[in-house]
Write a protein that holds these residues in place. Structure first.
Motif, PDB file in Angstrom:
ATOM      1  N   ALA A   7       2.730   1.794  -3.311  1.00  0.00           N
ATOM      2  CA  ALA A   7       1.898   2.377  -4.363  1.00  0.00           C
ATOM      3  C   ALA A   7       1.881   3.897  -4.257  1.00  0.00           C
ATOM      4  CB  ALA A   7       0.475   1.825  -4.272  1.00  0.00           C
ATOM      5  N   GLU A   8       2.047   4.374  -3.037  1.00  0.00           N
ATOM      6  CA  GLU A   8       2.031   5.826  -2.800  1.00  0.00           C
ATOM      7  C   GLU A   8       3.421   6.451  -2.897  1.00  0.00           C
ATOM      8  OE1 GLU A   8       0.403   5.865   1.114  1.00  0.00           O
ATOM      9  OE2 GLU A   8      -1.684   5.621   0.434  1.00  0.00           O
TER      10      GLU A   8
ATOM     11  N   LYS B 168       1.358  -4.429 -11.216  1.00  0.00           N
ATOM     12  CA  LYS B 168       0.402  -3.587 -11.941  1.00  0.00           C
ATOM     13  C   LYS B 168      -0.250  -2.577 -11.011  1.00  0.00           C
ATOM     14  CE  LYS B 168      -3.550  -3.605 -15.079  1.00  0.00           C
ATOM     15  NZ  LYS B 168      -4.143  -2.417 -14.422  1.00  0.00           N
ATOM     16  N   ALA B 169      -0.607  -3.022  -9.809  1.00  0.00           N
ATOM     17  CA  ALA B 169      -1.234  -2.118  -8.841  1.00  0.00           C
ATOM     18  C   ALA B 169      -0.267  -1.008  -8.440  1.00  0.00           C
ATOM     19  CB  ALA B 169      -1.684  -2.902  -7.611  1.00  0.00           C
TER      20      ALA B 169
ATOM     21  N   ARG C 183       0.849  -1.204   0.000  1.00  0.00           N
ATOM     22  CA  ARG C 183       0.000   0.000   0.000  1.00  0.00           C
ATOM     23  C   ARG C 183       0.881   1.251   0.000  1.00  0.00           C
ATOM     24  NH1 ARG C 183      -5.006   1.805   1.188  1.00  0.00           N
ATOM     25  NH2 ARG C 183      -5.772  -0.325   1.393  1.00  0.00           N
TER      26      ARG C 183
ATOM     27  N   ASP D 103      -0.010   1.423 -11.292  1.00  0.00           N
ATOM     28  CA  ASP D 103      -1.239   2.219 -11.379  1.00  0.00           C
ATOM     29  C   ASP D 103      -1.378   3.185 -10.205  1.00  0.00           C
ATOM     30  OD1 ASP D 103      -1.908   0.863 -13.678  1.00  0.00           O
ATOM     31  OD2 ASP D 103      -3.330  -0.501 -12.706  1.00  0.00           O
ATOM     32  N   ARG D 104      -0.447   3.073  -9.246  1.00  0.00           N
ATOM     33  CA  ARG D 104      -0.492   3.912  -8.035  1.00  0.00           C
ATOM     34  C   ARG D 104      -1.823   3.719  -7.311  1.00  0.00           C
ATOM     35  NH1 ARG D 104       4.712   5.565  -6.883  1.00  0.00           N
ATOM     36  NH2 ARG D 104       5.745   6.159  -8.809  1.00  0.00           N
ATOM     37  N   ASP D 105      -2.225   2.457  -7.201  1.00  0.00           N
ATOM     38  CA  ASP D 105      -3.506   2.109  -6.580  1.00  0.00           C
ATOM     39  C   ASP D 105      -3.237   1.391  -5.247  1.00  0.00           C
ATOM     40  OD1 ASP D 105      -5.945   1.000  -5.809  1.00  0.00           O
ATOM     41  OD2 ASP D 105      -6.583   0.631  -7.876  1.00  0.00           O
ATOM     42  N   PRO D 106      -3.251   2.105  -4.127  1.00  0.00           N
ATOM     43  CA  PRO D 106      -2.933   1.502  -2.828  1.00  0.00           C
ATOM     44  C   PRO D 106      -3.859   0.350  -2.447  1.00  0.00           C
ATOM     45  CG  PRO D 106      -2.899   3.895  -2.676  1.00  0.00           C
ATOM     46  CD  PRO D 106      -3.497   3.555  -4.009  1.00  0.00           C
ATOM     47  N   ASP D 107      -5.156   0.509  -2.695  1.00  0.00           N
ATOM     48  CA  ASP D 107      -6.104  -0.553  -2.335  1.00  0.00           C
ATOM     49  C   ASP D 107      -5.828  -1.833  -3.117  1.00  0.00           C
ATOM     50  OD1 ASP D 107      -7.387   1.087  -0.530  1.00  0.00           O
ATOM     51  OD2 ASP D 107      -8.964   1.697  -1.930  1.00  0.00           O
ATOM     52  N   ALA D 108      -5.591  -1.675  -4.420  1.00  0.00           N
ATOM     53  CA  ALA D 108      -5.327  -2.846  -5.259  1.00  0.00           C
ATOM     54  C   ALA D 108      -3.998  -3.498  -4.881  1.00  0.00           C
ATOM     55  CB  ALA D 108      -5.305  -2.449  -6.732  1.00  0.00           C
ATOM     56  N   ALA D 109      -3.001  -2.683  -4.551  1.00  0.00           N
ATOM     57  CA  ALA D 109      -1.696  -3.219  -4.159  1.00  0.00           C
ATOM     58  C   ALA D 109      -1.809  -4.002  -2.859  1.00  0.00           C
ATOM     59  CB  ALA D 109      -0.688  -2.082  -4.008  1.00  0.00           C
TER      60      ALA D 109
END
Length: 222
Positions: free
Chosen positions: A100-101, A187-188, A97, A191-197
């Motif tokens: 991703a950030e 991929k997560a 998470r 995509d910079r997607d914390p929830d998906a990561a």
């Protein structure tokens, strides 16, 4: 009678004692409930009791051996590993998470390289190669969190993912699935997607736990 490889290099005594004891526990050579006696272990290794004591302390901290009154006995590793994988799931999903950030482009490039390597590796590859690639991918994700305390905590659990003893029980499908899960984490992050990561890493750790549980059951049945 206990039998272990004799150790010569003084600076690696504790590590070797630790690794061989852990290997014997994982293989069931030292079964659940076995009483671990320092003097007997030291004699089997041909070393003093001091490095044996340090190695046993490490195994106690990691849940492979537990204290029962004044005695030290081999723990049920299926329970220990379940607890460990639960902790890994929490720590590494949080690291993903944060990654991703916080990951830099350089961080993502490193993770991508390890991910691509894990996709290319197959079951015929050496145990050392497969284990090191897996560890490198997880370490790269953790480092991309840029949370030093979290990185240190996670590093203590890398060795529980794939060990020499367990890896032989990983099927080709397991290896392929894990590579695909690495790709989902990557991929997560891209995509910079914390929830998906978070979700992708948690799913991956859960899958590792299931494979380890299967491996332990197979080792115990031998």
């Amino acid at each position: 009678m206990l039998k272990f490889d004799k150790i010569e290099a003084r600076n690696t005594v504790v590590l070797h004692v630790y690794q061989q004891l852990k290997r014997s526990i994982l293989r069931g050579e030292l079964p659940t409930g076995y009483r671990v006696v320092e003097v007997n272990i030291a004699e089997a290794f041909g070393v003093s009791r001091t490095p044996v004591r340090e190695a046993i302390s490490r195994l106690i901290a990691q849940g492979f051996i537990r204290e029962q009154g004044s005695a030290k006995i081999v723990a049920d590793i299926s329970v220990s590993m379940s607890e460990i994988m639960g902790i890994r799931g929490v720590l590494e999903s949080y690291a993903a998470r944060l990654a991703a950030e916080n990951a830099t482009e350089e961080d993502l490039q490193v993770i991508t390289e390890y991910c691509n390597s894990s996709i290319l590796v197959d079951r015929s590859s050496s145990i050392e190669n497969r284990a090191s690639l897996n560890d490198a991918f997880h370490e790269a994700v953790a480092r991309a969190s840029h949370n030093e305390r979290l990185i240190k905590m996670i590093s203590d659990f890398y060795e529980y993912a794939i060990t020499e003893e367990m890896l032989v029980y990983y099927s080709k499908a397991d290896t392929t699935n894990h590579a695909g899960q690495h790709r989902a984490v990557l991929k997560a992050l891209q995509d910079r997607d914390p929830d998906a990561a978070d979700a992708a890493m948690r799913a991956h750790i859960n899958c590792i736990g299931q494979v380890i549980e299967k491996a332990i059951a197979q080792m115990k049945s031998k």
